[in-house]
Design a protein around this motif. Structure first.
Motif, PDB file in Angstrom:
ATOM      1  N   ARG A  27      87.973  -6.237  79.373  1.00  0.00           N
ATOM      2  CA  ARG A  27      87.479  -7.600  79.549  1.00  0.00           C
ATOM      3  C   ARG A  27      88.274  -8.405  80.574  1.00  0.00           C
ATOM      4  NH1 ARG A  27      83.729  -9.311  75.855  1.00  0.00           N
ATOM      5  NH2 ARG A  27      83.331  -7.907  74.108  1.00  0.00           N
ATOM      6  N   ARG A  28      89.398  -7.871  81.056  1.00  0.00           N
ATOM      7  CA  ARG A  28      90.134  -8.588  82.111  1.00  0.00           C
ATOM      8  C   ARG A  28      89.375  -8.541  83.429  1.00  0.00           C
ATOM      9  NH1 ARG A  28      95.574  -5.519  82.637  1.00  0.00           N
ATOM     10  NH2 ARG A  28      94.073  -3.801  82.513  1.00  0.00           N
ATOM     11  N   ASN A  29      88.469  -7.588  83.560  1.00  0.00           N
ATOM     12  CA  ASN A  29      87.789  -7.368  84.838  1.00  0.00           C
ATOM     13  C   ASN A  29      86.395  -7.988  84.822  1.00  0.00           C
ATOM     14  OD1 ASN A  29      89.947  -5.642  85.762  1.00  0.00           O
ATOM     15  ND2 ASN A  29      89.121  -4.039  84.444  1.00  0.00           N
ATOM     16  N   ASP A  30      86.069  -8.740  85.874  1.00  0.00           N
ATOM     17  CA  ASP A  30      84.700  -9.224  85.999  1.00  0.00           C
ATOM     18  C   ASP A  30      83.928  -8.289  86.919  1.00  0.00           C
ATOM     19  OD1 ASP A  30      85.030  -9.993  88.771  1.00  0.00           O
ATOM     20  OD2 ASP A  30      86.014 -11.826  88.091  1.00  0.00           O
ATOM     21  N   VAL A  31      82.612  -8.496  86.983  1.00  0.00           N
ATOM     22  CA  VAL A  31      81.759  -7.552  87.696  1.00  0.00           C
ATOM     23  C   VAL A  31      82.048  -7.534  89.197  1.00  0.00           C
ATOM     24  CG1 VAL A  31      79.850  -9.197  88.018  1.00  0.00           C
ATOM     25  CG2 VAL A  31      79.377  -6.732  87.927  1.00  0.00           C
ATOM     26  N   TYR A  43      74.866  -8.406  84.427  1.00  0.00           N
ATOM     27  CA  TYR A  43      74.719  -8.563  85.883  1.00  0.00           C
ATOM     28  C   TYR A  43      74.643  -7.202  86.560  1.00  0.00           C
ATOM     29  CZ  TYR A  43      75.849 -13.580  85.691  1.00  0.00           C
ATOM     30  OH  TYR A  43      75.826 -14.920  85.458  1.00  0.00           O
ATOM     31  N   LEU A  44      75.515  -6.285  86.141  1.00  0.00           N
ATOM     32  CA  LEU A  44      75.515  -4.955  86.723  1.00  0.00           C
ATOM     33  C   LEU A  44      74.196  -4.242  86.435  1.00  0.00           C
ATOM     34  CD1 LEU A  44      76.982  -2.653  88.179  1.00  0.00           C
ATOM     35  CD2 LEU A  44      77.917  -1.955  85.960  1.00  0.00           C
ATOM     36  N   GLY A  45      73.734  -4.340  85.191  1.00  0.00           N
ATOM     37  CA  GLY A  45      72.465  -3.728  84.832  1.00  0.00           C
ATOM     38  C   GLY A  45      71.308  -4.293  85.627  1.00  0.00           C
ATOM     39  N   LEU A  46      71.316  -5.610  85.838  1.00  0.00           N
ATOM     40  CA  LEU A  46      70.256  -6.248  86.615  1.00  0.00           C
ATOM     41  C   LEU A  46      70.283  -5.780  88.066  1.00  0.00           C
ATOM     42  CD1 LEU A  46      67.962  -8.288  86.880  1.00  0.00           C
ATOM     43  CD2 LEU A  46      69.685 -10.081  87.260  1.00  0.00           C
ATOM     44  N   ALA A  47      71.475  -5.669  88.642  1.00  0.00           N
ATOM     45  CA  ALA A  47      71.594  -5.201  90.027  1.00  0.00           C
ATOM     46  C   ALA A  47      71.061  -3.780  90.170  1.00  0.00           C
ATOM     47  CB  ALA A  47      73.054  -5.273  90.481  1.00  0.00           C
ATOM     48  N   LEU A  48      71.410  -2.913  89.216  1.00  0.00           N
ATOM     49  CA  LEU A  48      70.926  -1.530  89.261  1.00  0.00           C
ATOM     50  C   LEU A  48      69.415  -1.470  89.072  1.00  0.00           C
ATOM     51  CD1 LEU A  48      73.717   0.289  87.233  1.00  0.00           C
ATOM     52  CD2 LEU A  48      73.341   0.352  89.703  1.00  0.00           C
ATOM     53  N   LEU A  49      68.887  -2.332  88.202  1.00  0.00           N
ATOM     54  CA  LEU A  49      67.438  -2.371  87.992  1.00  0.00           C
ATOM     55  C   LEU A  49      66.719  -2.790  89.266  1.00  0.00           C
ATOM     56  CD1 LEU A  49      64.947  -2.210  86.167  1.00  0.00           C
ATOM     57  CD2 LEU A  49      65.396  -4.582  85.477  1.00  0.00           C
ATOM     58  N   LEU A  50      67.263  -3.784  89.962  1.00  0.00           N
ATOM     59  CA  LEU A  50      66.645  -4.241  91.214  1.00  0.00           C
ATOM     60  C   LEU A  50      66.686  -3.136  92.273  1.00  0.00           C
ATOM     61  CD1 LEU A  50      68.012  -7.907  91.414  1.00  0.00           C
ATOM     62  CD2 LEU A  50      65.676  -7.171  90.883  1.00  0.00           C
ATOM     63  N   ILE A  51      67.792  -2.410  92.337  1.00  0.00           N
ATOM     64  CA  ILE A  51      67.885  -1.296  93.288  1.00  0.00           C
ATOM     65  C   ILE A  51      66.874  -0.213  92.924  1.00  0.00           C
ATOM     66  CG2 ILE A  51      69.372   0.558  94.163  1.00  0.00           C
ATOM     67  CD1 ILE A  51      71.748  -1.342  93.775  1.00  0.00           C
ATOM     68  N   GLY A  98      65.070   8.400  89.930  1.00  0.00           N
ATOM     69  CA  GLY A  98      65.566   7.058  89.685  1.00  0.00           C
ATOM     70  C   GLY A  98      66.499   6.958  88.497  1.00  0.00           C
ATOM     71  N   PHE A  99      66.520   7.988  87.660  1.00  0.00           N
ATOM     72  CA  PHE A  99      67.399   7.982  86.494  1.00  0.00           C
ATOM     73  C   PHE A  99      68.863   7.818  86.900  1.00  0.00           C
ATOM     74  CE2 PHE A  99      70.091  10.357  83.508  1.00  0.00           C
ATOM     75  CZ  PHE A  99      69.825   9.670  82.335  1.00  0.00           C
ATOM     76  N   VAL A 100      69.213   8.362  88.083  1.00  0.00           N
ATOM     77  CA  VAL A 100      70.609   8.284  88.517  1.00  0.00           C
ATOM     78  C   VAL A 100      71.054   6.840  88.733  1.00  0.00           C
ATOM     79  CG1 VAL A 100      70.527  10.568  89.567  1.00  0.00           C
ATOM     80  CG2 VAL A 100      70.007   8.575  90.959  1.00  0.00           C
ATOM     81  N   PHE A 101      70.096   5.922  88.945  1.00  0.00           N
ATOM     82  CA  PHE A 101      70.463   4.525  89.160  1.00  0.00           C
ATOM     83  C   PHE A 101      70.903   3.847  87.865  1.00  0.00           C
ATOM     84  CE2 PHE A 101      67.409   5.333  92.646  1.00  0.00           C
ATOM     85  CZ  PHE A 101      68.205   5.005  93.727  1.00  0.00           C
ATOM     86  N   VAL A 102      70.258   4.195  86.767  1.00  0.00           N
ATOM     87  CA  VAL A 102      70.540   3.514  85.502  1.00  0.00           C
ATOM     88  C   VAL A 102      71.494   4.301  84.616  1.00  0.00           C
ATOM     89  CG1 VAL A 102      68.350   2.275  85.525  1.00  0.00           C
ATOM     90  CG2 VAL A 102      68.467   4.518  84.444  1.00  0.00           C
TER      91      VAL A 102
END
Length: 259
Positions: A192-196, A116-124, A73-77
């Motif tokens: 910072r120009r890019n959103d998730v 948001y990205l971290g939360l999505a990866l945590l849920l996966i 699971g380390f590969v997810f985070v």
């Protein structure tokens, strides 16, 4: 065809690369590592000591069957944990010397989109962990409370080998899905120009456009990261910063107008 310059609402262009590109990224990442060895290796050492401590804690508390799941699971985070290394790669690209405080506290990473990205990866990851428990529970009625017993079950019995096969297929599919979502997203969010949402779409487009090179790159990342388990995760001291810097190079080649 040259990638187009992005506007605030447009998707950046994706470069097409060959299957030899991952080797080029590894070579470049290795060179970058030795341009700033002290901060990068210290960053890797901190992660390796944390991983070793977590593994020891799980083992002491009789939950050794979780060690394999946590290792895979380390590969997810890992992409979120590598934000400091992406920052180091960015600074090296600009001709600057990265410093450890700036790698540990990346200003561009302290924003809502990265959360948001971290939360999505945590849920996966949690979903993957739940599936791993189900596969384990369907394979045996026993709880293997120490690692030797778990290894003996996984390698010495039909049920254990079936568990490993099923877990590898399911886990691999979930891992590649997560990889497709994040392989370009995490380094892209340093800008910072890019959103998730734009970054995730760009990441998926990158994998689709360069499917086989990205499959090779995924295999390299997974194999090199998981192989550090054989060293008690101390190998992460070298492997993690190497792969982090190589991943920045991969991003800059695949999305040349994205940062």
């Amino acid at each position: 065809m040259e990638p187009s310059t992005p506007t605030p609402m447009s998707l950046p262009g994706i470069a097409v690369v060959g299957v030899d590109a991952p080797l080029r990224w590894l070579v470049g990442g290795w060179a970058d590592l030795w341009r700033a060895p002290l901060p990068c290796l210290t960053y890797g050492l901190a992660l390796s000591l944390f991983s070793l401590g977590l593994t020891a804690w799980v083992y002491v508390h009789g939950a050794s069957h979780w060690i394999f799941a946590l290792t895979c699971g380390f590969v997810f985070v890992a992409p979120i944990l590598a934000m400091g290394l992406y920052e180091a790669g960015r600074r090296l690209e600009l001709g600057e010397r990265p410093k450890l405080p700036g790698m540990l506290l990346v200003g561009a990473a302290l924003r809502q989109d990265v959360a948001y990205l971290g939360l999505a990866l945590l849920l996966i990851f949690l979903t993957w962990g739940g599936i791993a428990q189900i596969v384990y529970g369907l394979s045996t009625s026993q709880i293997h409370r120490n690692l030797p017993d778990l290894i003996a079950f996984a390698t010495g019995t039909f049920e254990g080998r079936r568990m490993v096969l099923a877990g590898s297929v399911i886990g691999g599919a979930i891992a590649f899905f997560a990889y497709s979502l994040v392989v370009v997203t995490a380094p892209m969010l340093l800008d910072r120009r890019n959103d998730v949402f734009l970054a995730v779409v760009t990441s998926v487009r990158t994998v689709i456009t360069n499917f086989w090179p990205m499959v090779v790159w995924a295999g390299i990342l997974a194999a090199m990261t998981l192989s550090t388990a054989a060293t008690g995760f101390l190998g992460l001291t070298l492997v993690f910063p190497w792969l982090g810097l190589a991943s920045w190079r991969a991003y800059r080649e695949l999305v040349p107008d994205g940062a």
